[in-house]
Scaffold this active site. Structure first.
Site, short mmCIF file in Angstrom:
data_model
loop_
_atom_site.label_atom_id
_atom_site.label_comp_id
_atom_site.label_asym_id
_atom_site.label_seq_id
_atom_site.Cartn_x
_atom_site.Cartn_y
_atom_site.Cartn_z
N GLU A 1 0.84 -1.21 0.00
CA GLU A 1 0.00 0.00 0.00
C GLU A 1 0.87 1.25 0.00
O GLU A 1 1.91 1.29 0.64
CB GLU A 1 -0.83 -0.02 1.29
CG GLU A 1 -1.87 1.08 1.41
CD GLU A 1 -2.46 1.15 2.82
OE1 GLU A 1 -1.76 0.74 3.78
OE2 GLU A 1 -3.59 1.63 2.95
N HIS B 1 2.52 4.57 0.96
CA HIS B 1 2.79 5.21 2.25
C HIS B 1 3.51 6.54 2.01
O HIS B 1 4.65 6.73 2.47
CB HIS B 1 3.62 4.28 3.16
CG HIS B 1 2.78 3.30 3.91
ND1 HIS B 1 2.29 2.15 3.35
CD2 HIS B 1 2.28 3.30 5.20
CE1 HIS B 1 1.57 1.48 4.24
NE2 HIS B 1 1.54 2.16 5.36
N ASP C 1 3.60 -1.79 6.17
CA ASP C 1 2.79 -2.59 7.10
C ASP C 1 3.39 -3.98 7.31
O ASP C 1 3.28 -4.56 8.40
CB ASP C 1 1.35 -2.71 6.59
CG ASP C 1 0.66 -1.35 6.54
OD1 ASP C 1 1.17 -0.39 7.12
OD2 ASP C 1 -0.40 -1.25 5.89
N HIS D 1 -2.22 -3.40 9.37
CA HIS D 1 -2.97 -2.66 8.34
C HIS D 1 -4.41 -2.54 8.83
O HIS D 1 -5.15 -3.54 8.87
CB HIS D 1 -2.89 -3.41 7.01
CG HIS D 1 -3.69 -2.80 5.90
ND1 HIS D 1 -3.49 -1.52 5.45
CD2 HIS D 1 -4.68 -3.31 5.13
CE1 HIS D 1 -4.34 -1.27 4.45
NE2 HIS D 1 -5.06 -2.35 4.25
N GLU E 1 -7.30 -1.62 7.84
CA GLU E 1 -8.46 -2.08 7.08
C GLU E 1 -8.62 -3.60 7.08
O GLU E 1 -9.67 -4.12 6.71
CB GLU E 1 -8.38 -1.55 5.64
CG GLU E 1 -8.60 -0.06 5.52
CD GLU E 1 -7.30 0.75 5.63
OE1 GLU E 1 -6.33 0.25 6.22
OE2 GLU E 1 -7.27 1.88 5.10
N HIS F 1 -1.31 7.33 9.13
CA HIS F 1 -0.85 6.55 7.99
C HIS F 1 0.33 7.27 7.36
O HIS F 1 0.18 8.37 6.85
CB HIS F 1 -2.00 6.39 6.98
CG HIS F 1 -1.59 5.63 5.77
ND1 HIS F 1 -1.51 4.25 5.73
CD2 HIS F 1 -1.19 6.06 4.55
CE1 HIS F 1 -1.10 3.88 4.54
NE2 HIS F 1 -0.91 4.94 3.81
N GLU G 1 4.16 5.63 12.20
CA GLU G 1 4.68 4.67 11.22
C GLU G 1 6.07 5.06 10.73
O GLU G 1 6.95 4.21 10.52
CB GLU G 1 3.72 4.53 10.02
CG GLU G 1 2.47 3.73 10.37
CD GLU G 1 1.70 3.25 9.15
OE1 GLU G 1 0.93 2.29 9.28
OE2 GLU G 1 1.84 3.86 8.05
#
Lengths: 258, 258, 258, 258, 258, 258
Positions: free
Chosen positions: D31, D33, D42, D117, D119, D172, D177
């Site tokens: 994904e 970032h 992630d 992650h 989601e 995010h 992170e």
């Protein structure tokens, strides 16, 4: 220099990749490989082939799929061995469908499913077909290939110089896979545990429920004696050479300049 | 005498069948078989083998499955030929799961999936595994077998006496299938259309979307010249003999008395 | 002359069929039909109607579907009878979806699902709808029809001259099906086992789990006494006549010249 | 010393693991970032937490799942960013179901789904529930945990000392992170591309079809300025400490001796 | 007094219900019902029958299912009418499976699926069968029933005194449904829009893609003239009486004391 | 005046609705809500918000979905409470997909999924995404919203004036839901059973198989003391105001004239 692995790129670096680039998805399994090789053999082999291929084809490598379809007793020892973690066929198919759909949406036109676990094959084909079957144009194109189908006839005697070749089904944790691991990741090979053990008569049918009675308790289907990193290199060089012939043709890559 | 085909029995006659009886489910496909053979080749072959096997094993025959998994261009000509009517992989799997579950509920302990369409294989295995994988006992037992895996090495030169054997992939509508059809159902063979045509170089990979450009327009993958009913009989006799060895062992059939 | 059954054609002969031709897919079941009729009744009836219809409509016949949806106790005796081999509803639907999709890709414009197993109906409708519901044009068109819906009112007294008509639900292995089998395939009828037995009061609801206590142990829902091949012929002639009226209209077939 | 990663073990070494051991399955995503972090964030975070946890809990680590559920625009930038490769919800669920079922069959009693992650959460819960919901016993037990839920209140001011905390949705590719990546894999951080950019007003709803108009073109949801490896270490130490409290309780681990 | 609708109970009040209680799940559809009746007709009818039945059987009523399977042109006007909101067959089946499974877990032994939308029937049967087919005991028991199957023969002339009965297929928004609505919820009937319009010849087949050309533009399949609340009451009284006979027998309810 | 509920309209009245109208689909659950609230809380709240919203947005209300996804122990008490009737995730997703597809076919351009059951969220998102993800245009548009995400910060102190806010997870059957029920449907609240009981320490992880040991036997997660209809009104007025801001923007509603 840009990493060959897309997971190491930022989205902006990744977006920079052009339509001419090739995407390689390495696919393996988590599966017993006798007493001398780790569960990761099929993944290690797929990722290493992918790296060599990426360099030659202006390619990039997607995160590997580490879990594959059910191990078959007569070609992988079967699901009853501890450490063999199998997906159902439909699960593998829809997983690969989703991933292919996403990469196609990102604009990739040339995708390789590089598979090193024999039993995955039918379910990978199904995924590729379901994703792309209604497409009228030739591109995007998805090619599914495995290393064992692409060793030249004339190289075989170099590999099987001490022990005869008895069929690809039996080459599970045997001479070719062991040699590849010795070449790719020698620290993962338990050299002292190579053995002569193997299956005498290979069943010509499948029976369910599966059992372990058909094969040696080690999980060996055929001898790994006579494996060597040199043989590993011979296989890799030959397979990559053969791979390049048809990948270049299918993907219309005439001359690569980097 | 009782029909070998359960479809011809009343439920009471069918219910009379004992646990020792073997149930054979013939599985084929509806698929192009070049210009000289009909779409039904794989079904005809499965049903005819089933009949011979039933007589030897005290067996009965279930209604055949006439539609199979997708034809692969390099082993069946592919889905783009008219008359090739393909099921998706998951459809074939759940169809066979349902049927197996029902026969198991009726009490059958010894079931053979007799398959003559190569591409069906993985999806039939999956069905059998899903139905029976949590079973602890050895029986009921499901065995999946195909004729081409069970021809003895020493019989091959009799079949390929005029033309060399070039691999089972290419034996689609070629010498073995044509000979079998000449032996089983000669009226369905267009003798005048046998041809030498075939595929020169067999691709060692699969590509999607599939196309017909890889193979001759006839659908022929390899020559059918030199086929004969005599060769058909040689194959049948040999395969049945080999089948009986492992079916008797797997099903613990020592001595059949009828 | 070309076979009416596409399975007997080569792909080239099959490809020769034009858009004006009608494809008939016979659909039945493998299901108990009392003590005097075999498990194949619904398949035999569908295939025989298909043959007669094919001759009248310039039609061809696809391989039949021999396994159908679950038998209902009050219209087929139910799943607990040995020899009743039932598919789940979703399995039948996706099986028929796949087959319809493939025939549509081959270019057929006029397809008949000819069904003789009552319980199949909803799942066949669902398949046809799912395949074609987003189509804006009128053709291709799929028509689903069953013989029992298409007997003329004025013919009924000829069939039920000795015993009263008690509803189509009960006509399972009863006078109409037995008469059709006597006409189509008399050698499959056990004449000596016809009986007067039947269900007194038909339940007006369904209950689960299903049981066999609702119906006679023979599986008979209503008497088969008074069945005859002559009655079978009356039904066939009448149904075919009625079928032709709407098939010709739906398929815009004005005048057939062969 | 034995590798913590089961993929490096042979099946025999793996089989040696006892019921008391804990299996950790790291789960991430591929994904976007933002401009300064790679697609693998992630996964990197899950695997690194897994390693630390494994050492404390006598645990072993399964091959990670590198593809996750669909990125949400307001918590991950969304599916329209290149390099965001999303699975459908049902695909993730059945993938995890299959893997959990296989590990349970191998005898594991204590399994951690370690997710990084956001989601993924609902679909991982669903998988765990579907696999184990009919079990009466307390063990085997599956625990699903994420690092962000387990930072102590009193540690937060140390992380958000220069910039305020504006909710986990926005974290995010932001301070937490980025700090974790600086601590775990500093070579994968593009330090020069950290930015102040972010989302002003976070939508309190979701809209479909998704679009990128809601968020900055970089993919940044909130500033990454003020991130540091030291903050990464603070988070890790704190989260591991908190993790251990409930993992030891849930898995009934009193005192670990190695 | 306790509400008959479980949705109005707290979990503790609900938990108080005993094994002897009957659970009624009303099932309908959201579907066009000509110009004089609302989209909710099938739901209104199911819920009202459920209330009367609950009072007689010591029953409770679950939240109704307001969306049903696809309307069929020749029995409901079809999916092309605005306001007809149809579920796919498999969706309805797994929805009902989930709900049945949950109520069974809560301990209900006697469950009624009370259906008022004809087209739902096969998919509700499938759900009940899939949930409970492997159960050996007689209880829990699920009964599926519809009002139109349970009107006594001798009551029919009272309903169809001015207009003849032309089959249940046509009774969509016609005399019986209109009368029931006049009795149950008169304020939802547009009395001024009752009409004589209807279908002349009912097709004896189904065709796909579906169209609206087969039926009047109003959606009327048969006249609603002569409907009355009195006829509604006659139907309700008679159906409830008939329902009670078999529900009491199936659920072994001898004498109800409240 | 036309009913706001489409179920009360005839198809002709429903067809009269224009593209500018908004369709609101209320979604809830059947789930335990402690000792003082009924199983229907989430449905009651969704439907009541829908009514207020419909009046403001020129909207209409579809039949509500009364069954939702699995209750989570730490945010809803969990599936083990009697009366909690849960759907599997995939069931909810395909149910909502079917319904959305049907409403889209009827021409709706502006659809609201109004959800009041926290656990539904991911599966509703998935449904909306799957239905509409390949759409290039901005409209039709589907918006998913929940009331708790849309309470203004400055209103919170009015609600939590006597007891502190401890997170939305715990607001199950607690002050906000109880106040909403007192405002919407006071007759469904058992005022005498409000209690101070609640969860001391909220788990920061999920464990499977789920159990009830984590929460009080009442199902209360947090105190409901201090709830009042006045607080309910404050929440409703505030949420509707906030809802209108973004619904009007997303749906391009400048000025509503009725």
């Amino acid at each position: 220099m840009k990493s060959l692995f897309i997971e190491n790129l930022t989205w902006e670096e990744y977006a920079d990749i052009t339509e001419d680039n090739v995407l390689i998805i390495p696919i393996g399994a988590t599966e017993q490989h006798s007493l001398h090789l780790p569960l990761s053999v099929d993944n290690v082999i797929s990722v290493n082939f992918a790296q060599r291929l990426a360099k030659e084809l202006n390619g990039f490598i997607a995160p590997a799929l580490s879990y594959g379809y059910k191990s078959n007793p007569t070609s992988g020892g079967g699901p009853l061995f501890p450490g063999t973690i199998d997906l159902n066929g439909n699960t593998l198919t829809i997983l690969v469908q989703d991933i292919l759909n996403e990469f196609l949406k990102d604009g990739w036109k040339k995708i390789i499913l590089l598979n090193s676990h024999y039993e995955n094959q039918a379910f990978l084909s199904e995924a590729a077909d379901l994703v792309i079957k209604d497409q009228q144009e030739e591109f995007p194109k998805i090619v599914l290939a495995s290393w064992w189908d692409n060793i030249s006839e004339d190289v075989m005697p170099q590999i099987f110089n001490e022990r005869p070749f008895r069929g690809w089904d039996l080459e599970h944790a045997a001479i070719t896979e062991t040699s590849l691991m010795m070449y790719f990741e020698p620290h993962l090979v338990r050299y002292e545990l190579l053995s002569e053990e193997g299956l005498e008569n290979v069943p010509k049918y499948q029976r369910y429920p599966v059992s372990k009675t058909l094969i040696p308790s080690s999980g060996n289907l055929y001898t790994s004696i006579s494996s060597s990193p040199e043989k590993g290199k011979i296989i890799v060089d030959n397979v990559i050479e053969n791979f390049l012939v048809f990948f270049k043709e299918e993907f219309m890559i005439e001359q690569l300049v980097f």
